[in-house]
Motif scaffolding. Structure first.
Motif, PDB file in Angstrom:
ATOM      1  N   ASP A 122       1.160  -1.277   0.004  1.00  0.00           N
ATOM      2  CA  ASP A 122      -0.003   0.074  -0.107  1.00  0.00           C
ATOM      3  C   ASP A 122       1.026   1.158   0.223  1.00  0.00           C
ATOM      4  O   ASP A 122       2.175   1.146   0.175  1.00  0.00           O
ATOM      5  N   GLY A 123       0.239   2.382  -0.287  1.00  0.00           N
ATOM      6  CA  GLY A 123       0.787   3.787  -0.581  1.00  0.00           C
ATOM      7  C   GLY A 123       1.884   4.143   0.721  1.00  0.00           C
ATOM      8  O   GLY A 123       2.762   4.508   0.501  1.00  0.00           O
TER       9      GLY A 123
ATOM     10  N   ARG B  99       5.766   4.376   0.229  1.00  0.00           N
ATOM     11  CA  ARG B  99       6.385   5.696   0.439  1.00  0.00           C
ATOM     12  C   ARG B  99       7.121   5.761   1.606  1.00  0.00           C
ATOM     13  O   ARG B  99       7.951   6.838   1.647  1.00  0.00           O
TER      14      ARG B  99
ATOM     15  N   ARG C  68       4.135  10.781  -8.775  1.00  0.00           N
ATOM     16  CA  ARG C  68       2.957   9.732  -8.769  1.00  0.00           C
ATOM     17  C   ARG C  68       3.167   8.604  -9.831  1.00  0.00           C
ATOM     18  O   ARG C  68       2.950   7.652  -9.553  1.00  0.00           O
TER      19      ARG C  68
ATOM     20  N   ASN D 108       5.959   6.356  -8.824  1.00  0.00           N
ATOM     21  CA  ASN D 108       5.567   5.580  -7.886  1.00  0.00           C
ATOM     22  C   ASN D 108       4.648   4.396  -8.273  1.00  0.00           C
ATOM     23  O   ASN D 108       5.019   3.411  -7.766  1.00  0.00           O
TER      24      ASN D 108
ATOM     25  N   PHE E 168      -3.695   1.547  -3.915  1.00  0.00           N
ATOM     26  CA  PHE E 168      -3.150   2.781  -4.214  1.00  0.00           C
ATOM     27  C   PHE E 168      -4.065   3.577  -4.877  1.00  0.00           C
ATOM     28  O   PHE E 168      -4.809   3.071  -5.646  1.00  0.00           O
TER      29      PHE E 168
ATOM     30  N   THR F  84      -4.078   5.583  -7.495  1.00  0.00           N
ATOM     31  CA  THR F  84      -3.997   5.422  -8.751  1.00  0.00           C
ATOM     32  C   THR F  84      -5.010   6.285  -9.560  1.00  0.00           C
ATOM     33  O   THR F  84      -5.821   5.987 -10.076  1.00  0.00           O
TER      34      THR F  84
END
Length: 183
Positions: free
Chosen positions: A44-45, A49, A63, A66, A88, A90
């Motif tokens: 997951d983000g 990150r 983005r 990523n 995400f 997205t």
């Protein structure tokens, strides 16, 4: 590898607004699939990150990078026979298509996690929507940056009207036939 693991490796890509329920669904789905004996990894983000993508911000270019990195990692998991659940935002069709191109259409299952922005804001324990509306956070998806509703997701789940357990059960019913290996 799929035969050895007894599963069809796929990337289950959950996309939706911030606080729509992507990570909650992803975590619940991961647990349910692990309980059923599947080999699964959740990305997951927030997690990526902090490590893999810690050098990236939230500009359009960052983005894209990523999502590219996450898609490349996901492809490696699929090539190893592992089911990957990606949670995400997205936010654009272009980014979702980039992930599909990297992973492969046959290996990606797109899930649109649908919740109105008002519901997402009410769930926001970190106060990100409030900060975005006051100008403290720039380029925040759903407030000052766009979110394009997916044109043709493989599945759409509404997280505004059902409890997470009900959403997870519904998603599990959809996913298991796709990932179950028939000898």
């Amino acid at each position: 590898m799929e035969k050895r693991l007894g599963q069809k490796a796929r990337v289950i890509w959950l996309t939706g607004l911030p606080c729509s329920g992507k990570t909650t669904l992803g975590s619940g789905l991961e647990k349910a699939l692990l309980d059923e004996g599947f080999h699964v990894k959740l990305l997951d983000g927030d997690v990526t990150r902090k490590g893999l993508c810690s050098d990236l911000g939230f500009s359009a270019r960052d983005r894209e990078e990523n999502i590219r990195r996450v898609a490349e990692i996901s492809k490696l998991f699929v090539d190893s026979g592992i089911i990957t659940i990606n949670a995400f935002i997205t936010p654009t069709e272009r980014l979702r298509e980039l992930a599909r191109e990297i992973i492969g259409s046959d290996n990606l299952v797109s899930i649109y996690v649908n919740a109105p922005v008002e519901v997402c804001e009410a769930r926001d324990v970190k106060g990100m929507y409030r900060k975005a509306r006051s100008g403290e956070i720039l380029d925040f998806t759903g407030v000052s940056a766009p979110f394009e509703i997916p044109l043709s997701p493989d599945y759409r789940i509404d997280t505004a009207s059902l409890a997470p357990e009900q959403n997870i059960a519904e998603l599990l019913e959809f996913i298991v036939p796709i990932i179950k290996f028939e000898a």
